[in-house]
Design a protein around this motif. Sequence first.
Motif, short mmCIF file in Angstrom:
data_model
loop_
_atom_site.label_atom_id
_atom_site.label_comp_id
_atom_site.label_asym_id
_atom_site.label_seq_id
_atom_site.Cartn_x
_atom_site.Cartn_y
_atom_site.Cartn_z
N THR A 114 -24.38 -15.08 73.94
CA THR A 114 -23.25 -15.48 75.01
C THR A 114 -23.57 -14.59 76.16
OG1 THR A 114 -22.24 -13.45 74.13
CG2 THR A 114 -21.31 -15.77 73.12
N THR A 115 -24.27 -13.53 76.21
CA THR A 115 -25.00 -12.90 77.35
C THR A 115 -26.01 -13.55 78.16
OG1 THR A 115 -26.84 -11.50 76.26
CG2 THR A 115 -24.29 -10.51 76.30
N LEU A 116 -26.53 -14.37 77.72
CA LEU A 116 -27.64 -15.28 78.47
C LEU A 116 -26.95 -16.11 79.42
CD1 LEU A 116 -29.94 -16.28 75.56
CD2 LEU A 116 -30.50 -14.61 77.40
N PRO A 117 -27.37 -16.72 80.42
CA PRO A 117 -26.97 -17.71 81.36
C PRO A 117 -26.53 -18.83 80.63
CG PRO A 117 -28.75 -16.82 82.25
CD PRO A 117 -28.68 -16.18 80.96
N ALA A 118 -25.53 -19.76 80.85
CA ALA A 118 -24.90 -20.83 80.18
C ALA A 118 -26.26 -21.98 80.35
CB ALA A 118 -23.69 -21.38 80.66
#
Length: 169
Positions: A46-50
Amino acid sequence: MPDLALKKVTWREWLGLAAGLLALVALFLPWTTLTASRPEIEDALTTLPADDVTRDAWRSGFLAWAPLFLLFLPGVAVVLFGRADAVRRAGLPHLWLMAAIGALLLMLLGWTTLDWQFDADQRGIFSAAGIEIGTGLGRYLGLLAAVVSAVVAFFDVRLLRAETRTRRP
């Protein structure tokens, strides 16, 4: 010149266009998603770019975007030219059916080769981390559009066959 009167367009042709437009919309929805069963890995995802976690059809490869165009183009063609007798008798419904079946086959092939869009090293890292490569909403909507288009095209071919039998002297 084909008659472009929209009142003469049949429900089958409108459904073909609707399936093509649904396929066009599905191009921009998530086709491939990454999920994890472990909460700490899911939090890291969830912390990674979409764009790193979900991919639309454009970034999911040829077997994602090509079938959608095989649905959209005949959908437009049957609305524009489907009422012209010469075009119908020349095989437009058959072409539509073959394009829809081809799109279905390409989508099923894309579904079975879903993880091939990642190289072996990435798949190994995903496997070690417990990350699964899954399907997104766009893939399901694209498949729905292909099934609807194929079924309606089949009925259109059957109707053309009945039309040509009644016209014979």
